[in-house]
Each structure stands twice: as C-alpha cells, then as structure tokens.
Design a protein around this motif. Sequence first.
Motif, PDB file in Angstrom:
ATOM      1  N   LEU A   1      44.343  54.327  37.347  1.00  0.00           N
ATOM      2  CA  LEU A   1      45.241  53.928  38.441  1.00  0.00           C
ATOM      3  C   LEU A   1      46.360  54.956  38.591  1.00  0.00           C
ATOM      4  N   TYR A   2      46.935  55.347  37.458  1.00  0.00           N
ATOM      5  CA  TYR A   2      48.030  56.324  37.510  1.00  0.00           C
ATOM      6  C   TYR A   2      47.520  57.729  37.808  1.00  0.00           C
ATOM      7  N   TRP A   3      46.299  58.029  37.386  1.00  0.00           N
ATOM      8  CA  TRP A   3      45.661  59.300  37.772  1.00  0.00           C
ATOM      9  C   TRP A   3      45.524  59.336  39.299  1.00  0.00           C
ATOM     10  N   ALA A   4      45.110  58.214  39.876  1.00  0.00           N
ATOM     11  CA  ALA A   4      44.934  58.142  41.333  1.00  0.00           C
ATOM     12  C   ALA A   4      46.276  58.288  42.050  1.00  0.00           C
ATOM     13  N   LYS A   5      47.318  57.671  41.485  1.00  0.00           N
ATOM     14  CA  LYS A   5      48.645  57.784  42.099  1.00  0.00           C
ATOM     15  C   LYS A   5      49.123  59.240  42.124  1.00  0.00           C
ATOM     16  N   ARG A   6      48.709  59.984  41.113  1.00  0.00           N
ATOM     17  CA  ARG A   6      49.079  61.390  41.038  1.00  0.00           C
ATOM     18  C   ARG A   6      48.284  62.221  42.069  1.00  0.00           C
ATOM     19  N   ASN A   7      47.082  61.766  42.379  1.00  0.00           N
ATOM     20  CA  ASN A   7      46.170  62.587  43.183  1.00  0.00           C
ATOM     21  C   ASN A   7      45.956  62.130  44.626  1.00  0.00           C
ATOM     22  N   PHE A   8      46.470  60.957  44.966  1.00  0.00           N
ATOM     23  CA  PHE A   8      46.288  60.434  46.325  1.00  0.00           C
ATOM     24  C   PHE A   8      47.620  59.902  46.848  1.00  0.00           C
ATOM     25  N   GLU A   9      47.804  60.000  48.173  1.00  0.00           N
ATOM     26  CA  GLU A   9      49.057  59.531  48.772  1.00  0.00           C
ATOM     27  C   GLU A   9      49.151  58.012  48.725  1.00  0.00           C
ATOM     28  N   ARG A  10      48.017  57.363  48.996  1.00  0.00           N
ATOM     29  CA  ARG A  10      48.011  55.899  49.050  1.00  0.00           C
ATOM     30  C   ARG A  10      46.933  55.387  48.103  1.00  0.00           C
ATOM     31  N   VAL A  11      47.302  54.401  47.283  1.00  0.00           N
ATOM     32  CA  VAL A  11      46.344  53.864  46.315  1.00  0.00           C
ATOM     33  C   VAL A  11      46.288  52.343  46.448  1.00  0.00           C
ATOM     34  N   ALA A  12      45.087  51.825  46.440  1.00  0.00           N
ATOM     35  CA  ALA A  12      44.888  50.374  46.407  1.00  0.00           C
ATOM     36  C   ALA A  12      44.040  50.067  45.176  1.00  0.00           C
ATOM     37  N   ALA A  13      44.120  48.826  44.712  1.00  0.00           N
ATOM     38  CA  ALA A  13      43.344  48.447  43.523  1.00  0.00           C
ATOM     39  C   ALA A  13      42.599  47.145  43.782  1.00  0.00           C
ATOM     40  N   LEU A  14      41.415  47.065  43.208  1.00  0.00           N
ATOM     41  CA  LEU A  14      40.597  45.870  43.350  1.00  0.00           C
ATOM     42  C   LEU A  14      40.137  45.412  41.969  1.00  0.00           C
ATOM     43  N   SER A  15      40.341  44.113  41.689  1.00  0.00           N
ATOM     44  CA  SER A  15      39.896  43.550  40.411  1.00  0.00           C
ATOM     45  C   SER A  15      38.840  42.484  40.680  1.00  0.00           C
ATOM     46  N   PHE A  16      38.119  42.131  39.636  1.00  0.00           N
ATOM     47  CA  PHE A  16      37.059  41.133  39.784  1.00  0.00           C
ATOM     48  C   PHE A  16      37.166  40.066  38.708  1.00  0.00           C
ATOM     49  N   ARG A  17      36.949  38.830  39.156  1.00  0.00           N
ATOM     50  CA  ARG A  17      36.802  37.717  38.233  1.00  0.00           C
ATOM     51  C   ARG A  17      35.313  37.410  38.221  1.00  0.00           C
ATOM     52  N   TYR A  18      34.665  37.634  37.066  1.00  0.00           N
ATOM     53  CA  TYR A  18      33.202  37.497  37.064  1.00  0.00           C
ATOM     54  C   TYR A  18      32.712  36.600  35.929  1.00  0.00           C
ATOM     55  N   GLY A  19      33.631  35.741  35.445  1.00  0.00           N
ATOM     56  CA  GLY A  19      33.240  34.848  34.356  1.00  0.00           C
ATOM     57  C   GLY A  19      33.468  35.484  33.007  1.00  0.00           C
ATOM     58  N   GLN A  20      34.278  36.565  32.960  1.00  0.00           N
ATOM     59  CA  GLN A  20      34.559  37.212  31.681  1.00  0.00           C
ATOM     60  C   GLN A  20      35.431  36.301  30.815  1.00  0.00           C
ATOM     61  N   LYS A  21      35.167  36.316  29.498  1.00  0.00           N
ATOM     62  CA  LYS A  21      35.962  35.494  28.575  1.00  0.00           C
ATOM     63  C   LYS A  21      37.430  35.914  28.626  1.00  0.00           C
ATOM     64  N   HIS A  22      37.642  37.221  28.715  1.00  0.00           N
ATOM     65  CA  HIS A  22      39.010  37.739  28.691  1.00  0.00           C
ATOM     66  C   HIS A  22      39.551  37.841  30.121  1.00  0.00           C
ATOM     67  N   VAL A  23      39.508  36.673  30.814  1.00  0.00           N
ATOM     68  CA  VAL A  23      39.906  36.649  32.231  1.00  0.00           C
ATOM     69  C   VAL A  23      41.409  36.900  32.402  1.00  0.00           C
ATOM     70  N   ALA A  24      42.157  36.800  31.297  1.00  0.00           N
ATOM     71  CA  ALA A  24      43.593  37.098  31.351  1.00  0.00           C
ATOM     72  C   ALA A  24      43.840  38.517  31.838  1.00  0.00           C
ATOM     73  N   GLU A  25      42.835  39.374  31.708  1.00  0.00           N
ATOM     74  CA  GLU A  25      42.988  40.758  32.152  1.00  0.00           C
ATOM     75  C   GLU A  25      43.273  40.828  33.656  1.00  0.00           C
ATOM     76  N   VAL A  26      42.816  39.830  34.408  1.00  0.00           N
ATOM     77  CA  VAL A  26      43.026  39.851  35.855  1.00  0.00           C
ATOM     78  C   VAL A  26      44.515  39.688  36.186  1.00  0.00           C
ATOM     79  N   ASP A  27      45.185  38.776  35.462  1.00  0.00           N
ATOM     80  CA  ASP A  27      46.633  38.604  35.677  1.00  0.00           C
ATOM     81  C   ASP A  27      47.383  39.873  35.288  1.00  0.00           C
TER      82      ASP A  27
END
Length: 229
Positions: free
Chosen positions: A20-46
Amino acid sequence: MIGKSALVVLSGGQDSTTCLYWAKRNFERVAALSFRYGQKHVAEVDLAHDIAREANVEWECMDLPFIADLAKDCSLTDTSLEIEEEKPADSLPSTFVPGRNLFFLSIAAIYACQKGIFDLVTGVSQTDFSGYPDCRDSFIKSLNVTINLATDRQFRIHTPLMWIDKAQTWKMADELGVMDIVRYRTLTCYNGITGDGCGHCPSCKLRQKGLEQYEQQRKRIAQGTGQED
Ligand code: ZN
C-alpha cells in the motif's frame, strides 16, 4: 511515479500493507480493496480499514463467502481444523485457500475498471510463497493476460515483493518510513494476533525470521561491517 492511479489488494497483513505504501510512493491516487472470505483471522479486515484510513486512501471491503464454502479441508477457513506448525512434505499446506488470488485479482480488476483504474498491486511473493501456487510469478503474468482478454483493457498487475524475501520486505517498509505501522498495526498471524503475533504459526515464524535477519543486517550496516544488498 509509475502511473496515475492504482488499486491495492489489502489484507491488512505485512505484505499488502507494505505494498500500500509502495503504491502511495509510485502513484498519485491509491485505492484499496479488502475481502471477507470466511477467514478465521477476519479481524484483519478491520485493521485493513484502519490502515487505509490512516494512509488516506479510499477503501472498500467485499464479501466473498463462497470461497470458504469451496475450500474444503482448509485450516484457514474451517474452524474445526487446526493450523499445523509445519507444512507437510509433497503437498499443499493446509492453509492454502484454493483460488483465492484468482478470485481476488479478477474481482479487483473488475472493481478497478469501474473506477478507471488499470494498475493493480498485490503483495504476493514467489520467494516466500509458502507453497501457494497462486503466489507465483507465472500465475500472475498468466492472469494478467487473461484479465486483459476478458475486459479488453490493458491492466498491469504490480508485484513489488515477487522476488524479495521477508527480510527485504521489512527493509522496504523501513525505507518507506512505515516500519512501525507494518510491525505493530498489521495482522499476519493465522491465529489472529496483531503485530508480532502468536509466534508459532507458519506465518508468524516466517515474519519473525525475516525481521530478525533484517535487524541483524541493519546492525551490521550501522557498525560498518556489512554490505547493503
Ligand atoms: Zn501466529
């Protein structure tokens, strides 16, 4: 600068946060997309949400519950299965989620297309690929061609970590000035513990080993006895 805008597939872990930070360095505008796919460690989404907000990038999360339904005997999505500490020889690790990067990147491309974004960034690495076939360079290059054929667009899938190991990924985070964010705010642990994690799952071991190697390397450089790669 590589381009105007990029979409980062952000899990909230060490690799994708560094990307994400590599992209911020290399692109003017950055967006991010996350997925909830039934992973046990769903806390990662928050955490991904918090990381994106702090990085000042637009963020969205999509639900892909069918991935867990398809992933039979996967210890990352099936709560009745334990995550083993070592990968069994001659087979895929039990944490492998079949089709995960295939689905993630295909959906990310369609999502990005709606936003007029044609640069995608993912934190996969062939060097530390943990036996996951969909982290390999050949797969990403092949999928890039397929996505372009499917959409009649010219997407570029960027993989800044493809040929570097975990120690070099820490180095990249340090050079991007986000060492503390990556170390303490991300979740890589399969047991869902933020930061340095549980310490014994395969993901924590890999992350910890890389950190130790990088810290030793940094110490040697500071003492003037080491070569920087
Ligand atoms: Zn762990």
